[in-house]
Design a protein around this motif. Structure first.
Motif: not given
Length: 372
Positions: A1-12
């Motif tokens: 179990m890890e908490r990872l950085a993620s790139r948000p979708r531009e149009d989320y």
């Protein structure tokens, strides 16, 4: 179990709104600049614990009814026979959600069972699934919620229209209710929307009616049983023929008073925390009202010293004391695993995290995925 950085979708934001999640930006509720990653083993552990705990809760409910202990759970005596009859008849139940403390290493620990009116359903079933397809299409997600909800509605024994009710003006409940109506219509049934305040009682026909005076034969209510039992119209529930979803027996499973009962029946179970009705038996504990919402009136005590609390209007019916099991920390945040149950079977999960060790109405929804 890890908490990872993620790139948000531009149009989320527009994507979430097109899916029906109108309140995604409230207090930064929906976050996709981070995500949680699990292994298949961890998902299977959560799934197995969910199904076992649900069966344990049913057994505890049976014992509570047979030993006439419903009063210990703050349930008005007027409703005891009806609850017993509802359980004996196996009245139709749709869904619920366990809340677990879990760090990916130790067994999941049951914090409570939101068996009556859990929300965050649309974001769990739909929004995080589309996030997965957009951002991590090569991985999987513990999520069969939508398909299971549609299939479960098909098992509803009565035919005819199902009315869906929640408090007027509550957008979060309205979103959840609208999604559930969609799952019903996809099962081939007819849905009708009504505010809980619009429901009336026809004394001559002895039936609940909608704003047009039409009988309500089946009612899904996103409104807690502990409130309904104490409303002015509460006694009419026992006299009418309306089928309620969730049924009366779910009022017991949603009460935190079930936690000490579970510990009494299954002492030492790896997915349970020690819990009691009486104070003074634990040095480190979470004091929880029998009925509360979003962490309100919960107090955390470590070695006799209060370390966190949240204000609120609950606690009049009494409290329980559950062994303190501090939530794990990832990046300074405290996640809680929400594990969904549909028709008595594990159906998926969600992760909500807070900057406080008490998960409150300010918590954020974080999507997840798992790898083989």
């Amino acid at each position: 179990m890890e908490r990872l950085a993620s790139r948000p979708r531009e149009d989320y934001k527009s994507r979430l709104e097109s899916q029906g999640l109108s309140f995604h930006s409230w207090d930064n509720y929906w976050k996709e600049d981070v995500c949680y990653r699990f292994s298949l083993r961890q998902i299977e552990e959560i799934e197995a614990a969910t199904e076992e705990l649900h069966q344990m809760c049913l057994q505890a409910l049976k014992i509570v009814i047979n030993s006439e202990r419903l009063g210990m759970l703050g349930i008005p005596e007027l409703f005891w026979p009806a609850i017993a009859q509802s359980f004996a008849s196996d009245d139709f139940s749709l869904y619920g959600r366990f809340d677990f403390a879990y760090d990916g290493k130790s067994p999941p620990k049951m914090l409570e069972y939101n068996a009556d009116t859990p929300t965050s359903l649309l974001e769990s079933a739909v929004c995080q699934w589309y996030w997965l397809e957009d951002c991590f299409p090569d991985f999987d997600q513990f999520n069969s919620l939508h398909e299971r909800l549609v299939r479960r509605w098909k098992a509803l024994p009565q035919r005819g229209t199902v009315h869906f009710a929640s408090l007027a003006g509550n957008e979060e409940d309205w979103v959840c209710l609208t999604y559930l109506m969609d799952t019903l219509t996809q099962s081939g049934r007819t849905a009708a929307r009504i505010d809980i305040e619009q429901i009336g009682w026809h004394s001559g026909k002895r039936v609940f009616v909608d704003q047009d005076g039409c009988p309500i034969t089946q009612l899904f209510k996103l409104y807690p049983w502990e409130w309904m039992m104490r409303e002015a119209f509460g006694k009419e529930i026992l006299q009418g023929d309306t089928q309620f979803i969730e049924p009366l027996w779910k009022s017991v499973l949603s009460c935190k008073g079930l936690l000490p009962i579970l510990w009494e029946i299954y002492p030492g179970h790896p997915n349970l925390l020690e819990a009691y009705f009486e104070p003074g038996r634990l040095q480190s504990y979470a004091r929880k009202p029998l009925y509360s919402r979003e962490g309100a009136n919960v107090e955390l005590v470590l070695d006799g010293v209060a370390i966190a609390s949240d204000a609120g209007p609950y606690g009049g019916e009494g409290c329980i004391y559950q062994q303190l099991n501090p939530l794990p920390q990832f990046g300074g945040k405290y996640p809680v695993i929400g594990s969904w149950v549909v028709g008595g079977e594990a159906a998926g999960m969600c992760v909500r995290e807070d900057c406080s060790p008490i998960t409150t109405n300010m918590s954020n929804f974080i999507p997840h995925y798992f790898f083989q």
